[in-house]
Design a protein around this motif. Structure first.
Motif, PDB file in Angstrom:
ATOM      1  N   GLU A   9     -10.080 -17.031   9.940  1.00  0.00           N
ATOM      2  CA  GLU A   9     -10.853 -16.447   8.832  1.00  0.00           C
ATOM      3  C   GLU A   9     -10.328 -17.114   7.595  1.00  0.00           C
ATOM      4  N   LYS A  10     -11.025 -17.618   6.846  1.00  0.00           N
ATOM      5  CA  LYS A  10     -10.653 -18.791   5.602  1.00  0.00           C
ATOM      6  C   LYS A  10     -10.425 -18.008   4.352  1.00  0.00           C
ATOM      7  N   ASN A  11     -11.274 -16.929   3.944  1.00  0.00           N
ATOM      8  CA  ASN A  11     -11.059 -16.270   2.798  1.00  0.00           C
ATOM      9  C   ASN A  11     -10.618 -14.964   3.175  1.00  0.00           C
ATOM     10  N   LEU A  12      -9.382 -14.644   3.397  1.00  0.00           N
ATOM     11  CA  LEU A  12      -8.546 -13.592   3.837  1.00  0.00           C
ATOM     12  C   LEU A  12      -7.681 -12.906   2.745  1.00  0.00           C
ATOM     13  N   LEU A  13      -7.841 -11.571   2.376  1.00  0.00           N
ATOM     14  CA  LEU A  13      -6.819 -11.196   1.132  1.00  0.00           C
ATOM     15  C   LEU A  13      -6.383  -9.889   1.994  1.00  0.00           C
ATOM     16  N   ILE A  14      -5.144  -9.944   1.761  1.00  0.00           N
ATOM     17  CA  ILE A  14      -4.071  -8.677   2.413  1.00  0.00           C
ATOM     18  C   ILE A  14      -3.377  -8.274   1.216  1.00  0.00           C
ATOM     19  N   GLN A  15      -3.490  -6.987   1.128  1.00  0.00           N
ATOM     20  CA  GLN A  15      -2.924  -6.169   0.016  1.00  0.00           C
ATOM     21  C   GLN A  15      -2.133  -5.115   0.835  1.00  0.00           C
ATOM     22  N   ILE A  16      -0.615  -5.036   0.078  1.00  0.00           N
ATOM     23  CA  ILE A  16       0.186  -4.045   1.044  1.00  0.00           C
ATOM     24  C   ILE A  16       0.916  -3.155  -0.126  1.00  0.00           C
ATOM     25  N   PHE A  17       0.722  -2.091  -0.012  1.00  0.00           N
ATOM     26  CA  PHE A  17       1.107  -1.021  -0.668  1.00  0.00           C
ATOM     27  C   PHE A  17       2.368  -0.222  -0.118  1.00  0.00           C
ATOM     28  N   CYS A  18       3.406  -0.426  -0.624  1.00  0.00           N
ATOM     29  CA  CYS A  18       4.958  -0.053   0.147  1.00  0.00           C
ATOM     30  C   CYS A  18       5.616   0.881  -0.657  1.00  0.00           C
ATOM     31  N   GLY A  19       5.492   2.186   0.039  1.00  0.00           N
ATOM     32  CA  GLY A  19       6.363   3.273  -0.273  1.00  0.00           C
ATOM     33  C   GLY A  19       7.522   3.539   0.268  1.00  0.00           C
ATOM     34  N   GLU A  20       8.045   2.231   0.822  1.00  0.00           N
ATOM     35  CA  GLU A  20       9.304   2.340   1.611  1.00  0.00           C
ATOM     36  C   GLU A  20      10.338   1.455   0.928  1.00  0.00           C
ATOM     37  N   LYS A  21      11.204   0.929   1.603  1.00  0.00           N
ATOM     38  CA  LYS A  21      12.306   0.279   0.952  1.00  0.00           C
ATOM     39  C   LYS A  21      11.832  -1.326   0.931  1.00  0.00           C
ATOM     40  N   LYS A  22      12.490  -2.080   0.079  1.00  0.00           N
ATOM     41  CA  LYS A  22      12.151  -3.398  -0.181  1.00  0.00           C
ATOM     42  C   LYS A  22      12.101  -4.242   1.071  1.00  0.00           C
ATOM     43  N   ASP A  23      13.018  -3.989   2.083  1.00  0.00           N
ATOM     44  CA  ASP A  23      13.136  -4.772   3.205  1.00  0.00           C
ATOM     45  C   ASP A  23      12.202  -4.375   4.221  1.00  0.00           C
ATOM     46  N   ILE A  24      11.459  -3.254   4.173  1.00  0.00           N
ATOM     47  CA  ILE A  24      10.173  -3.019   4.872  1.00  0.00           C
ATOM     48  C   ILE A  24       9.162  -3.932   4.212  1.00  0.00           C
ATOM     49  N   LEU A  25       9.038  -4.180   3.014  1.00  0.00           N
ATOM     50  CA  LEU A  25       8.071  -5.306   2.652  1.00  0.00           C
ATOM     51  C   LEU A  25       8.401  -6.729   2.971  1.00  0.00           C
ATOM     52  N   GLU A  26       9.551  -6.970   2.941  1.00  0.00           N
ATOM     53  CA  GLU A  26       9.949  -8.415   3.432  1.00  0.00           C
ATOM     54  C   GLU A  26       9.511  -8.444   4.924  1.00  0.00           C
ATOM     55  N   TYR A  27       9.725  -7.412   5.621  1.00  0.00           N
ATOM     56  CA  TYR A  27       9.620  -7.730   7.188  1.00  0.00           C
ATOM     57  C   TYR A  27       8.193  -7.984   7.332  1.00  0.00           C
ATOM     58  N   ILE A  28       7.334  -7.040   6.663  1.00  0.00           N
ATOM     59  CA  ILE A  28       5.656  -7.095   6.940  1.00  0.00           C
ATOM     60  C   ILE A  28       5.200  -8.654   6.415  1.00  0.00           C
ATOM     61  N   LEU A  29       5.953  -8.847   5.047  1.00  0.00           N
ATOM     62  CA  LEU A  29       5.523 -10.508   4.545  1.00  0.00           C
ATOM     63  C   LEU A  29       5.733 -11.476   5.506  1.00  0.00           C
ATOM     64  N   ASN A  30       7.065 -11.144   6.020  1.00  0.00           N
ATOM     65  CA  ASN A  30       7.345 -12.458   6.861  1.00  0.00           C
ATOM     66  C   ASN A  30       6.408 -12.576   8.132  1.00  0.00           C
ATOM     67  N   ILE A  31       6.246 -11.369   8.566  1.00  0.00           N
ATOM     68  CA  ILE A  31       5.199 -11.495  10.028  1.00  0.00           C
ATOM     69  C   ILE A  31       3.846 -11.907   9.418  1.00  0.00           C
ATOM     70  N   ILE A  32       3.303 -11.302   8.477  1.00  0.00           N
ATOM     71  CA  ILE A  32       1.852 -11.663   7.741  1.00  0.00           C
ATOM     72  C   ILE A  32       1.869 -13.198   7.664  1.00  0.00           C
ATOM     73  N   THR A  33       2.692 -13.680   6.874  1.00  0.00           N
ATOM     74  CA  THR A  33       2.536 -15.254   6.505  1.00  0.00           C
ATOM     75  C   THR A  33       2.926 -16.041   7.738  1.00  0.00           C
ATOM     76  N   LYS A  34       3.606 -15.605   8.698  1.00  0.00           N
ATOM     77  CA  LYS A  34       3.737 -16.405   9.923  1.00  0.00           C
ATOM     78  C   LYS A  34       2.440 -16.344  10.831  1.00  0.00           C
ATOM     79  N   GLU A  35       2.072 -15.071  10.783  1.00  0.00           N
ATOM     80  CA  GLU A  35       0.808 -14.977  11.788  1.00  0.00           C
ATOM     81  C   GLU A  35      -0.394 -15.303  11.224  1.00  0.00           C
TER      82      GLU A  35
END
Length: 188
Positions: free
Chosen positions: A25-51
């Motif tokens: 997919e070329k035009n792909l928007l991912i929105q993350i709404f994180c109610g957990e700690k900053k390290d959870i968002l970092e973990y998710i971002l690292n995987i998403i930007t890799k995948e």
């Protein structure tokens, strides 16, 4: 749009989201709404930007997350949208004041084909009204959605994200640009 409710207490995110269906997919928007700690968002971002390195990705800490009709706290919701005839543009800004952040964000993102701005701002330093006034000073016809980051009512620190960067102040935004996209608005 597909949404996924995620908590690190569960399985790895790769077992919840089948990234292979979004690889081409070329035009792909991912929105993350994180109610957990900053390290959870970092973990998710690292995987998403890799995948999904082609994806446009923004996120925000929350004071509650909405997934379908369910409202939760202390969870993370990942929303993935695929667009066929809409292009996306992303920017982060960190100017001196809220008005300047809104104006700079709009001046970078708005074009003749822009139908919508999705914006997240920090929840501590930003004056939301001034931020929106800044956007309006550049384009007063554009529909804006999004909001200010929360931190589960701790009033300590909020964060937003742009691609794989996490910011504690300023704003992030995505423009949806198209000649065929129809956007309407309502608020609550």
């Amino acid at each position: 749009m597909k949404t996924f409710n995620y908590s690190l207490n569960q399985k790895p995110i790769e077992s919840i989201i089948d990234f292979s269906i979004f690889k081409n997919e070329k035009n792909l928007l991912i929105q993350i709404f994180c109610g957990e700690k900053k390290d959870i968002l970092e973990y998710i971002l690292n995987i998403i930007t890799k995948e999904l390195p082609q994806a446009i990705c923004i996120g925000s800490s929350t004071d509650g997350e909405i997934n379908d009709s369910q409202i939760t706290t202390l969870n993370t919701v990942v929303a993935i949208s695929v667009f066929e005839k809409t292009t996306l543009k992303i920017v982060s800004v960190d100017e001196i004041d809220s008005f300047s952040n809104g104006a700079k964000l709009a001046s970078v993102l708005c074009s003749e084909e822009t139908k919508l701005l999705i914006t997240f701002t920090d929840g501590e330093k930003t004056n939301g009204e001034e931020f929106l006034n800044g956007i309006s000073s550049i384009n007063n016809k554009i529909i804006v959605c999004g909001g200010m980051a929360g931190d589960n009512a701790d009033f300590m620190q909020t964060f937003i994200s742009c691609q794989n960067k996490i910011l504690t102040q300023g704003a992030v935004g995505v423009s949806l640009n198209s000649t065929s996209l129809k956007v309407t608005n309502a608020y609550n």
